[in-house]
Design a protein around this motif. Structure first.
Motif, PDB file in Angstrom:
ATOM      1  N   GLN A 159       0.792  -1.236   0.000  1.00 43.29           N
ATOM      2  CA  GLN A 159       0.000   0.000   0.000  1.00 43.29           C
ATOM      3  C   GLN A 159       0.829   1.293   0.000  1.00 43.29           C
ATOM      4  O   GLN A 159       0.368   2.323   0.503  1.00 43.29           O
ATOM      5  CB  GLN A 159      -0.959  -0.004   1.198  1.00 43.29           C
ATOM      6  CG  GLN A 159      -2.037  -1.068   1.137  1.00 43.29           C
ATOM      7  CD  GLN A 159      -2.970  -0.878  -0.060  1.00 43.29           C
ATOM      8  OE1 GLN A 159      -3.656   0.129  -0.158  1.00 43.29           O
ATOM      9  NE2 GLN A 159      -2.984  -1.835  -0.966  1.00 43.29           N
ATOM     10  N   LEU A 160       2.028   1.255  -0.547  1.00 47.66           N
ATOM     11  CA  LEU A 160       2.811   2.485  -0.609  1.00 47.66           C
ATOM     12  C   LEU A 160       2.212   3.501  -1.578  1.00 47.66           C
ATOM     13  O   LEU A 160       2.580   4.671  -1.550  1.00 47.66           O
ATOM     14  CB  LEU A 160       4.253   2.171  -1.019  1.00 47.66           C
ATOM     15  CG  LEU A 160       5.195   1.698   0.084  1.00 47.66           C
ATOM     16  CD1 LEU A 160       6.622   1.619  -0.430  1.00 47.66           C
ATOM     17  CD2 LEU A 160       5.151   2.617   1.297  1.00 47.66           C
ATOM     18  N   ASN A 161       1.292   3.035  -2.398  1.00 45.45           N
ATOM     19  CA  ASN A 161       0.631   3.949  -3.324  1.00 45.45           C
ATOM     20  C   ASN A 161      -0.580   4.629  -2.683  1.00 45.45           C
ATOM     21  O   ASN A 161      -1.204   5.488  -3.284  1.00 45.45           O
ATOM     22  CB  ASN A 161       0.181   3.194  -4.576  1.00 45.45           C
ATOM     23  CG  ASN A 161       0.454   3.973  -5.852  1.00 45.45           C
ATOM     24  OD1 ASN A 161       1.272   4.883  -5.860  1.00 45.45           O
ATOM     25  ND2 ASN A 161      -0.228   3.625  -6.924  1.00 45.45           N
ATOM     26  N   ASN A 162      -0.920   4.209  -1.468  1.00 45.78           N
ATOM     27  CA  ASN A 162      -2.106   4.746  -0.799  1.00 45.78           C
ATOM     28  C   ASN A 162      -1.805   5.191   0.625  1.00 45.78           C
ATOM     29  O   ASN A 162      -2.618   5.021   1.527  1.00 45.78           O
ATOM     30  CB  ASN A 162      -3.213   3.673  -0.770  1.00 45.78           C
ATOM     31  CG  ASN A 162      -3.672   3.287  -2.163  1.00 45.78           C
ATOM     32  OD1 ASN A 162      -4.139   4.117  -2.921  1.00 45.78           O
ATOM     33  ND2 ASN A 162      -3.515   2.017  -2.500  1.00 45.78           N
ATOM     34  N   VAL A 163      -0.630   5.766   0.828  1.00 47.77           N
ATOM     35  CA  VAL A 163      -0.264   6.257   2.162  1.00 47.77           C
ATOM     36  C   VAL A 163      -0.972   7.593   2.403  1.00 47.77           C
ATOM     37  O   VAL A 163      -0.826   8.529   1.634  1.00 47.77           O
ATOM     38  CB  VAL A 163       1.264   6.433   2.280  1.00 47.77           C
ATOM     39  CG1 VAL A 163       1.625   7.023   3.631  1.00 47.77           C
ATOM     40  CG2 VAL A 163       1.959   5.097   2.086  1.00 47.77           C
ATOM     41  N   ARG A 164      -1.757   7.670   3.483  1.00 43.67           N
ATOM     42  CA  ARG A 164      -2.513   8.880   3.806  1.00 43.67           C
ATOM     43  C   ARG A 164      -2.301   9.232   5.277  1.00 43.67           C
ATOM     44  O   ARG A 164      -2.901   8.622   6.163  1.00 43.67           O
ATOM     45  CB  ARG A 164      -4.011   8.673   3.525  1.00 43.67           C
ATOM     46  CG  ARG A 164      -4.345   8.332   2.082  1.00 43.67           C
ATOM     47  CD  ARG A 164      -4.195   9.554   1.167  1.00 43.67           C
ATOM     48  NE  ARG A 164      -4.622   9.249  -0.185  1.00 43.67           N
ATOM     49  CZ  ARG A 164      -3.855   8.741  -1.137  1.00 43.67           C
ATOM     50  NH1 ARG A 164      -2.594   8.455  -0.857  1.00 43.67           N
ATOM     51  NH2 ARG A 164      -4.329   8.501  -2.343  1.00 43.67           N
ATOM     52  N   TYR A 165      -1.456  10.192   5.536  1.00 49.06           N
ATOM     53  CA  TYR A 165      -1.196  10.652   6.899  1.00 49.06           C
ATOM     54  C   TYR A 165      -1.141  12.176   6.917  1.00 49.06           C
ATOM     55  O   TYR A 165      -0.785  12.811   5.928  1.00 49.06           O
ATOM     56  CB  TYR A 165       0.137  10.090   7.434  1.00 49.06           C
ATOM     57  CG  TYR A 165       0.144   8.591   7.607  1.00 49.06           C
ATOM     58  CD1 TYR A 165      -0.595   7.976   8.608  1.00 49.06           C
ATOM     59  CD2 TYR A 165       0.910   7.795   6.758  1.00 49.06           C
ATOM     60  CE1 TYR A 165      -0.588   6.599   8.759  1.00 49.06           C
ATOM     61  CE2 TYR A 165       0.924   6.416   6.906  1.00 49.06           C
ATOM     62  CZ  TYR A 165       0.174   5.824   7.911  1.00 49.06           C
ATOM     63  OH  TYR A 165       0.187   4.462   8.057  1.00 49.06           O
ATOM     64  N   ARG A 166      -1.439  12.746   8.080  1.00 50.87           N
ATOM     65  CA  ARG A 166      -1.394  14.199   8.215  1.00 50.87           C
ATOM     66  C   ARG A 166       0.041  14.703   8.313  1.00 50.87           C
ATOM     67  O   ARG A 166       0.331  15.822   7.922  1.00 50.87           O
ATOM     68  CB  ARG A 166      -2.180  14.645   9.460  1.00 50.87           C
ATOM     69  CG  ARG A 166      -3.682  14.514   9.318  1.00 50.87           C
ATOM     70  CD  ARG A 166      -4.379  15.013  10.572  1.00 50.87           C
ATOM     71  NE  ARG A 166      -5.823  14.916  10.438  1.00 50.87           N
ATOM     72  CZ  ARG A 166      -6.598  15.863   9.902  1.00 50.87           C
ATOM     73  NH1 ARG A 166      -6.049  16.983   9.456  1.00 50.87           N
ATOM     74  NH2 ARG A 166      -7.896  15.696   9.806  1.00 50.87           N
ATOM     75  N   THR A 167       0.916  13.892   8.883  1.00 47.89           N
ATOM     76  CA  THR A 167       2.298  14.326   9.070  1.00 47.89           C
ATOM     77  C   THR A 167       3.269  13.432   8.304  1.00 47.89           C
ATOM     78  O   THR A 167       3.016  12.249   8.088  1.00 47.89           O
ATOM     79  CB  THR A 167       2.685  14.288  10.563  1.00 47.89           C
ATOM     80  OG1 THR A 167       2.640  12.934  11.029  1.00 47.89           O
ATOM     81  CG2 THR A 167       1.740  15.139  11.387  1.00 47.89           C
ATOM     82  N   GLY A 168       4.403  14.034   7.910  1.00 45.55           N
ATOM     83  CA  GLY A 168       5.422  13.284   7.191  1.00 45.55           C
ATOM     84  C   GLY A 168       6.086  12.243   8.069  1.00 45.55           C
ATOM     85  O   GLY A 168       6.531  11.203   7.574  1.00 45.55           O
ATOM     86  N   LYS A 169       6.132  12.489   9.376  1.00 46.40           N
ATOM     87  CA  LYS A 169       6.782  11.549  10.288  1.00 46.40           C
ATOM     88  C   LYS A 169       6.074  10.199  10.294  1.00 46.40           C
ATOM     89  O   LYS A 169       6.718   9.154  10.283  1.00 46.40           O
ATOM     90  CB  LYS A 169       6.828  12.128  11.706  1.00 46.40           C
ATOM     91  CG  LYS A 169       7.795  13.293  11.865  1.00 46.40           C
ATOM     92  CD  LYS A 169       7.833  13.769  13.306  1.00 46.40           C
ATOM     93  CE  LYS A 169       8.827  14.912  13.468  1.00 46.40           C
ATOM     94  NZ  LYS A 169       8.864  15.410  14.878  1.00 46.40           N
ATOM     95  N   ARG A 170       4.756  10.228  10.324  1.00 47.71           N
ATOM     96  CA  ARG A 170       3.995   8.969  10.330  1.00 47.71           C
ATOM     97  C   ARG A 170       4.146   8.240   8.985  1.00 47.71           C
ATOM     98  O   ARG A 170       4.255   7.020   8.938  1.00 47.71           O
ATOM     99  CB  ARG A 170       2.524   9.250  10.625  1.00 47.71           C
ATOM    100  CG  ARG A 170       2.277   9.815  12.025  1.00 47.71           C
ATOM    101  CD  ARG A 170       0.815  10.006  12.296  1.00 47.71           C
ATOM    102  NE  ARG A 170       0.110   8.739  12.373  1.00 47.71           N
ATOM    103  CZ  ARG A 170      -1.217   8.640  12.545  1.00 47.71           C
ATOM    104  NH1 ARG A 170      -1.965   9.730  12.640  1.00 47.71           N
ATOM    105  NH2 ARG A 170      -1.791   7.449  12.605  1.00 47.71           N
ATOM    106  N   ALA A 171       4.167   9.012   7.920  1.00 47.39           N
ATOM    107  CA  ALA A 171       4.361   8.406   6.596  1.00 47.39           C
ATOM    108  C   ALA A 171       5.748   7.775   6.502  1.00 47.39           C
ATOM    109  O   ALA A 171       5.916   6.705   5.906  1.00 47.39           O
ATOM    110  CB  ALA A 171       4.183   9.461   5.513  1.00 47.39           C
TER     111      ALA A 171
END
Length: 218
Positions: free
Chosen positions: A172-184
């Motif tokens: 699912q690297l094509n569907n990463v959805r996070y508010r912050t870059g750290k979590r991504a």
């Protein structure tokens, strides 16, 4: 990604608008610094990485560049074909013969069409033509562009594309959805860790099964 092992060797987390070409140099430096014991003979990249600085970096780490050429408003070179191999007076392309790593020189031999040419013995028609790759690292690679050996190595890039597609679809690297870059970034790092760990486990299992089959056969 190693084309033979299909392990992830180095990665870089960045914003989505970063040009791939700009990411290549830090990735190459990271591999050279962290995996210096790993023998890397060729770096196979698509036309999106066709930048002089990338060729220079690959040369510095002691590898050869197998990068698709991206023609950028360039005129046809006089005396050379589209793969930058020299041509004879009648514009037949010289054939790539070999590479001398000591002198970093590509060797081309006379075109087969010149065998019965009346100019074959003329001083303008050389039997052997040699070019140092450092003359232009972008144009001259070992093996030479357009040669069968170059094309065979370039085809190995499909292994890299398979790994990337696998990570995007199944991890699912094509569907990463996070508010912050750290979590991504955490998701990104864990994905690589799990992928490489699973690949290592599969390779070890395959090795054990292969050894058992050899014992049974003996």
């Amino acid at each position: 990604v190693g084309t033979k092992s299909q392990y992830i060797l180095q990665s870089l987390f960045s914003s989505g608008n970063l040009n791939d070409g700009k990411a290549a140099i830090p990735l190459l430096k990271g591999i050279h610094e962290r995996l210096s014991i790993l023998p890397i003979s060729n770096c196979t990249l698509d036309a999106g990485y066709d930048y002089p600085a990338i060729y220079e970096q690959i040369y510095r780490i002691g590898a050869q560049s197998i990068i698709a050429y991206n023609k950028k408003n360039e005129s046809e070179p006089i005396g050379y074909d589209k793969y930058f191999a020299p041509t004879c007076v009648r514009e037949h392309s010289y054939r790539y013969d070999s590479y001398d790593p000591t002198y970093e020189t590509l060797k081309y031999t006379r075109p087969k069409e010149c065998k019965d040419c009346p100019l074959a013995e003329d001083t303008l028609c050389q039997k052997v033509y040699k070019v140092k790759i450092t003359t232009d690292l972008r144009r001259y690679t070992a093996p030479a562009r357009g040669s069968k050996a170059w094309k065979m190595i370039y085809k190995q890039r499909s292994a890299v594309e398979r790994v990337i597609a696998y990570l995007k679809e199944f991890f699912q690297l094509n569907n990463v959805r996070y508010r912050t870059g750290k979590r991504a970034k955490v998701h990104f790092d864990l994905t690589q860790l799990v992928y490489n760990g699973a690949k290592l486990a599969c390779d070890r299992i395959a090795k054990v099964l292969s050894e058992n089959e050899m014992i049974q056969a003996a």
